[in-house]
Design a protein around this motif. Sequence first.
Motif, PDB file in Angstrom:
ATOM      1  N   PRO A   1      16.460  -2.686   5.079  1.00 61.13           N
ATOM      2  CA  PRO A   1      16.999  -2.217   4.163  1.00 61.13           C
ATOM      3  C   PRO A   1      16.939  -3.340   3.070  1.00 61.13           C
ATOM      4  CG  PRO A   1      19.069  -2.820   5.977  1.00 61.13           C
ATOM      5  CD  PRO A   1      17.094  -2.887   7.000  1.00 61.13           C
ATOM      6  N   HIS A   2      16.249  -4.643   4.067  1.00 56.26           N
ATOM      7  CA  HIS A   2      16.254  -5.928   3.014  1.00 56.26           C
ATOM      8  C   HIS A   2      14.862  -6.166   2.839  1.00 56.26           C
ATOM      9  CE1 HIS A   2      20.464  -7.111   3.617  1.00 56.26           C
ATOM     10  NE2 HIS A   2      20.606  -6.987   5.040  1.00 56.26           N
ATOM     11  N   ALA A   3      13.848  -4.993   3.248  1.00 53.90           N
ATOM     12  CA  ALA A   3      12.629  -5.232   2.754  1.00 53.90           C
ATOM     13  C   ALA A   3      12.303  -4.568   1.256  1.00 53.90           C
ATOM     14  CB  ALA A   3      11.298  -4.808   3.639  1.00 53.90           C
ATOM     15  N   PHE A   4      10.974  -5.415   0.695  1.00 53.60           N
ATOM     16  CA  PHE A   4      10.155  -5.060  -0.365  1.00 53.60           C
ATOM     17  C   PHE A   4       9.547  -3.935  -0.234  1.00 53.60           C
ATOM     18  CE2 PHE A   4      12.706  -8.865  -1.303  1.00 53.60           C
ATOM     19  CZ  PHE A   4      13.628  -8.200  -2.652  1.00 53.60           C
ATOM     20  N   PHE A   5       9.219  -3.364  -1.290  1.00 58.11           N
ATOM     21  CA  PHE A   5       7.785  -1.911  -0.862  1.00 58.11           C
ATOM     22  C   PHE A   5       7.294  -1.989  -2.075  1.00 58.11           C
ATOM     23  CE2 PHE A   5      11.837  -0.742   1.526  1.00 58.11           C
ATOM     24  CZ  PHE A   5      11.337  -0.367   3.252  1.00 58.11           C
ATOM     25  N   VAL A   6       5.752  -2.273  -1.724  1.00 56.85           N
ATOM     26  CA  VAL A   6       4.984  -1.996  -3.136  1.00 56.85           C
ATOM     27  C   VAL A   6       3.745  -1.656  -3.075  1.00 56.85           C
ATOM     28  CG1 VAL A   6       5.820  -4.802  -3.225  1.00 56.85           C
ATOM     29  CG2 VAL A   6       3.644  -4.274  -2.764  1.00 56.85           C
ATOM     30  N   SER A   7       2.942  -2.021  -4.019  1.00 53.27           N
ATOM     31  CA  SER A   7       1.675  -1.271  -4.114  1.00 53.27           C
ATOM     32  C   SER A   7       0.971  -2.454  -5.234  1.00 53.27           C
ATOM     33  CB  SER A   7       0.924   0.199  -4.476  1.00 53.27           C
ATOM     34  OG  SER A   7       0.202   0.321  -5.096  1.00 53.27           O
ATOM     35  N   ALA A   8      -0.231  -3.651  -4.434  1.00 49.06           N
ATOM     36  CA  ALA A   8      -0.983  -3.969  -5.015  1.00 49.06           C
ATOM     37  C   ALA A   8      -2.067  -3.880  -5.482  1.00 49.06           C
ATOM     38  CB  ALA A   8      -0.824  -5.184  -3.725  1.00 49.06           C
ATOM     39  N   ARG A   9      -2.108  -2.605  -5.096  1.00 49.38           N
ATOM     40  CA  ARG A   9      -3.192  -1.899  -6.271  1.00 49.38           C
ATOM     41  C   ARG A   9      -2.292  -1.293  -7.572  1.00 49.38           C
ATOM     42  NH1 ARG A   9      -7.156   1.853  -3.269  1.00 49.38           N
ATOM     43  NH2 ARG A   9      -7.512  -0.070  -2.394  1.00 49.38           N
ATOM     44  N   ARG A  10      -1.024  -0.516  -7.649  1.00 51.36           N
ATOM     45  CA  ARG A  10      -1.039  -0.121  -9.081  1.00 51.36           C
ATOM     46  C   ARG A  10      -0.067  -0.994  -9.333  1.00 51.36           C
ATOM     47  NH1 ARG A  10       1.046   5.466  -7.314  1.00 51.36           N
ATOM     48  NH2 ARG A  10      -0.894   6.299  -6.280  1.00 51.36           N
ATOM     49  N   GLY A  11       0.323  -2.154  -8.754  1.00 54.52           N
ATOM     50  CA  GLY A  11       2.061  -2.854  -9.368  1.00 54.52           C
ATOM     51  C   GLY A  11       3.352  -2.062  -9.015  1.00 54.52           C
ATOM     52  N   GLU A  12       3.611  -1.232  -9.039  1.00 53.44           N
ATOM     53  CA  GLU A  12       5.200  -1.193  -8.602  1.00 53.44           C
ATOM     54  C   GLU A  12       5.500  -1.565  -7.097  1.00 53.44           C
ATOM     55  OE1 GLU A  12       3.004   2.555  -6.749  1.00 53.44           O
ATOM     56  OE2 GLU A  12       4.774   3.018  -6.451  1.00 53.44           O
ATOM     57  N   GLY A  13       6.789  -2.349  -8.146  1.00 51.47           N
ATOM     58  CA  GLY A  13       7.660  -3.062  -6.888  1.00 51.47           C
ATOM     59  C   GLY A  13       7.618  -4.631  -7.344  1.00 51.47           C
ATOM     60  N   VAL A  14       6.695  -5.444  -7.941  1.00 56.88           N
ATOM     61  CA  VAL A  14       5.810  -6.551  -7.623  1.00 56.88           C
ATOM     62  C   VAL A  14       6.749  -7.229  -8.351  1.00 56.88           C
ATOM     63  CG1 VAL A  14       4.194  -8.421  -9.198  1.00 56.88           C
ATOM     64  CG2 VAL A  14       3.696  -5.655  -7.797  1.00 56.88           C
ATOM     65  N   ASP A  15       7.017  -6.786  -9.940  1.00 58.97           N
ATOM     66  CA  ASP A  15       8.190  -7.443 -10.242  1.00 58.97           C
ATOM     67  C   ASP A  15       9.577  -7.074  -9.457  1.00 58.97           C
ATOM     68  OD1 ASP A  15       7.079  -7.309 -12.631  1.00 58.97           O
ATOM     69  OD2 ASP A  15       8.121  -5.719 -13.804  1.00 58.97           O
ATOM     70  N   GLU A  16       9.867  -7.139  -8.608  1.00 59.39           N
ATOM     71  CA  GLU A  16      10.881  -6.775  -7.703  1.00 59.39           C
ATOM     72  C   GLU A  16      11.069  -8.374  -6.924  1.00 59.39           C
ATOM     73  OE1 GLU A  16      10.324  -3.836  -8.504  1.00 59.39           O
ATOM     74  OE2 GLU A  16      11.288  -2.969  -8.786  1.00 59.39           O
ATOM     75  N   LEU A  17       9.743  -8.228  -6.840  1.00 58.40           N
ATOM     76  CA  LEU A  17       9.131  -9.229  -5.778  1.00 58.40           C
ATOM     77  C   LEU A  17       9.178 -10.788  -6.380  1.00 58.40           C
ATOM     78  CD1 LEU A  17       5.551  -9.047  -3.896  1.00 58.40           C
ATOM     79  CD2 LEU A  17       8.118  -9.181  -2.695  1.00 58.40           C
ATOM     80  N   LEU A  18       9.000 -10.606  -7.730  1.00 63.23           N
ATOM     81  CA  LEU A  18       9.206 -12.084  -8.427  1.00 63.23           C
ATOM     82  C   LEU A  18      10.952 -12.011  -8.919  1.00 63.23           C
ATOM     83  CD1 LEU A  18       6.134 -11.509 -11.291  1.00 63.23           C
ATOM     84  CD2 LEU A  18       6.081 -12.894  -8.630  1.00 63.23           C
ATOM     85  N   GLU A  19      11.708 -11.564  -8.858  1.00 60.48           N
ATOM     86  CA  GLU A  19      13.236 -11.613  -9.558  1.00 60.48           C
ATOM     87  C   GLU A  19      13.667 -12.156  -8.355  1.00 60.48           C
ATOM     88  OE1 GLU A  19      14.408  -7.188 -10.125  1.00 60.48           O
ATOM     89  OE2 GLU A  19      13.469  -7.572 -12.177  1.00 60.48           O
TER      90      GLU A  19
ATOM     91  N   LYS B   1       1.096  -1.467  -0.445  1.00 65.13           N
ATOM     92  CA  LYS B   1      -0.012   0.188  -0.326  1.00 65.13           C
ATOM     93  C   LYS B   1       0.574   1.095  -0.174  1.00 65.13           C
ATOM     94  CE  LYS B   1      -3.630  -2.171   2.618  1.00 65.13           C
ATOM     95  NZ  LYS B   1      -4.644  -2.263   3.279  1.00 65.13           N
ATOM     96  N   ILE B   2       2.160   1.606  -1.072  1.00 67.87           N
ATOM     97  CA  ILE B   2       2.644   2.513  -0.833  1.00 67.87           C
ATOM     98  C   ILE B   2       2.098   3.535  -1.702  1.00 67.87           C
ATOM     99  CG2 ILE B   2       4.858   1.649  -0.113  1.00 67.87           C
ATOM    100  CD1 ILE B   2       5.866   2.095  -3.090  1.00 67.87           C
ATOM    101  N   ASP B   3       1.505   3.025  -1.994  1.00 68.45           N
ATOM    102  CA  ASP B   3       0.901   4.402  -3.281  1.00 68.45           C
ATOM    103  C   ASP B   3      -0.488   5.282  -1.891  1.00 68.45           C
ATOM    104  OD1 ASP B   3      -2.505   3.294  -3.081  1.00 68.45           O
ATOM    105  OD2 ASP B   3      -1.468   1.191  -3.320  1.00 68.45           O
ATOM    106  N   ALA B   4      -0.269   4.622  -0.699  1.00 71.52           N
ATOM    107  CA  ALA B   4      -1.701   5.488   0.393  1.00 71.52           C
ATOM    108  C   ALA B   4      -0.914   5.836   1.439  1.00 71.52           C
ATOM    109  CB  ALA B   4      -2.764   4.509   0.724  1.00 71.52           C
ATOM    110  N   LEU B   5       0.705   5.686   1.194  1.00 71.14           N
ATOM    111  CA  LEU B   5       1.141   6.674   2.849  1.00 71.14           C
ATOM    112  C   LEU B   5       1.057   7.841   2.597  1.00 71.14           C
ATOM    113  CD1 LEU B   5       4.868   5.011   1.632  1.00 71.14           C
ATOM    114  CD2 LEU B   5       3.111   4.682   3.912  1.00 71.14           C
ATOM    115  N   ASN B   6       0.616   8.584   3.944  1.00 61.70           N
ATOM    116  CA  ASN B   6       0.079  10.140   3.886  1.00 61.70           C
ATOM    117  C   ASN B   6       1.680  10.505   3.958  1.00 61.70           C
ATOM    118  OD1 ASN B   6      -2.143   9.159   4.288  1.00 61.70           O
ATOM    119  ND2 ASN B   6      -2.427   9.011   6.224  1.00 61.70           N
ATOM    120  N   ASP B   7       3.173  10.278   4.576  1.00 63.81           N
ATOM    121  CA  ASP B   7       4.165  10.956   4.675  1.00 63.81           C
ATOM    122  C   ASP B   7       4.313  10.537   4.036  1.00 63.81           C
ATOM    123  OD1 ASP B   7       6.506  12.187   5.915  1.00 63.81           O
ATOM    124  OD2 ASP B   7       5.972  10.808   8.339  1.00 63.81           O
ATOM    125  N   PRO B   8       5.393  11.303   3.249  1.00 61.99           N
ATOM    126  CA  PRO B   8       6.542  11.052   1.658  1.00 61.99           C
ATOM    127  C   PRO B   8       7.928  10.527   3.064  1.00 61.99           C
ATOM    128  CG  PRO B   8       6.111  13.308   1.899  1.00 61.99           C
ATOM    129  CD  PRO B   8       4.884  12.316   2.675  1.00 61.99           C
TER     130      PRO B   8
END
Length: 451
Positions: free
Chosen positions: A354-372, A336-343
Motif C-alpha cells: 500500500p505504500h509503494a509507487f507504481f510508475v512507468s519511466a518510459r511513459r512518465g506515469e506516476g513520476v510526479d507522485e514520486l517528486l511529491e 514498467k507498469i506500461d508493460a504488465l501482462n496481467d491487468p
Amino acid sequence: MSAGRDGGRRRSASYWEPPRQALVERAVLAGVHIMHGSDGASEWVDLDELERLADTAGAVVVGRLEQRRLRPDVRSLLGKGKAQQLEKLVKSVHADLVIFDNDLTPAQGRNLERMLGIRVLDRTELILDIFVRHARTRQSRLQVSLAQNQYLLPRLARMWKHLERQAGGIGTRGPGETQIETDRRLIRRRISQLRRELAEIDRRMETQHKQRTHEYRVALVGYTNAGKSSLMNRITQAGVYVEDQLFATLDATTRRVELEGGRSFLLTDTVGFLRRLPHHLVESFRATLSEVDEADLLFHVVDATVDDVDAQIDAVEEVLKGVCTGEPEQVLVFNKIDALNDPKWLEQARRSWPHAFFVSARRGEGVDELLEEVTRRRKQSERSVVVQVAHGHPRSLARLHELGEVLHVDYEHDPAEVRLRVDRANYGRMVRLPGVEVLEVSRGRIGNRGS
Ligand SMILES: Nc1nc2c(ncn2[C@@H]2O[C@H](COP(=O)(O)OP(=O)(O)OP(=O)(O)O)[C@@H](O)[C@H]2O)c(=O)[nH]1
Ligand SMILES: [Mg+2]
C-alpha cells in the motif's frame, strides 16, 4: 555486442587473434542445487538468470544441465557421473565453454577443465567479464580491475591455461596489462597500486561530497535492469546509458532536481544489484555504493514485469544490508507498469504494497507522485531549532527568515533567541552565519552527519 570495444588494446601483437566481434561463443550452462553448502545453507541456482548474464556477455547458450546434490563434490562440484554426462553434452553441441551458476573453488575449476577439455567459467567470472565490458569511467575500470585481480590471485594456474589457449572470449580478458604478467607477486603489487589509485579518487570525491552534505539526497537502487537509469533520465534528462542488459550502469551519476517552491534535491543513479553478487565486486565498488549509504531516501526500483518480484526485492535488501551502515528511508517504486501482462496484477500489488509507487519511466506515469513524495519527506526532515543571534548581526537575523520558517523571536533574551524550522540543507547554511549559535535541535536528524 560490446565485445569489440577494448579488444585490441591490451594484447601484444606477437600472435594473431581473430577480431572479437566475430566471436560468438557457444556456452553450456550448468548449475548444481545444493542442500547443504559449506555454511550449511542451501544454494539454489537460476539458469534463466545465468542465461541473461551469458547473453549480456555475448555468448549463445546451446545447452543446459542441472543437478541436485546434498553436498558439493569437493573435486568437481558435480560428481563423476554427472560430469561425464556434461562432457557428452558439451561434445554433442560443440560448446566452447561451460558456465557454472555456482562459484567454483580453484581446484574444482581446474579439474572440470581437465575433464571437459574446454574452458570453464563460474558465475563470478562471468559477472566480472560483464563489468569489464561495461566499465566506462576511470573509477569503475579500476574498481573492476581490483575485483578481477583479487579473484585471479588464487586461480593463477588455471588462468595461465586460458591464456595459453588465447582464443580470446568471455572471461579471458585479463585485468589490463597484468594479463601478461600473471605472476602472484606482480598481481599483489597491482592490487596495492589499484587500492592506492582508488583511495586517491575517493579522497577527491569526498571533497565534492562535503560540499553537498546539506543537500537532501535520494538514490535510485534496485535489481539490475529494473529501469533505474530510465527513471533517472525521465526525472533529470541526465542522459544516462540505458540498455536491455544486465549491469548497463556501473557508475554513479548525480543531478540536482528542482522541486516546486524553490526547493531542490540531489538524485543519484548507480550500479544495479543481483542475487549473490560477488563479494569482491561489492567490496571494490564500495566508493560508488557510498552514494547509496549517504542518501536520505532510497527509491527501490522494482521491475513490475518479472515473475519473481519478491525474490528480486529480497536480493536487493540483502545487498543493501552489506552496503548501508545506517537504515536509510526506503520507498518501493514498481516500474514498467506500461508493460504488465496481467491487468489484475496492479490491483493486487497496490493492496500488497500500500505504500509503494507504481510508475512507468518510459511513459512518465506516476513520476510526479514520486517528486511529491520527495517534497513531503524533505519537509518531514525539517526540524525546529532554537538559535541565539549575537548583538551586532542584524543581517544574520534577517537571513534566518530566508532560510527557514521563523516561529518566534525572543528579544527579551540577550542575545536574542530565535525558534525556527529549517530543512537539512538550510540548517548547514544557518550554522555558518556569523553570530549564530545553535542552542537546541528538536530531533536527531538535522546535522547528524557531523555537519
Ligand atoms: N516497458 C518499459 N520498459 C522500461 C521502462 N523503464 C525501463 N525500461 C527498459 O528496461 C531496460 C533496462 O532499463 P535501464 O534504465 O537501463 O535499467 P537499470 O535499472 O538502469 O539497469 P542497470 O543499469 O543494468 O542495472 C531497458 O531496455 C529500458 O528501455 C518502463 O517504464 N517501461
Ligand atoms: Mg542503469
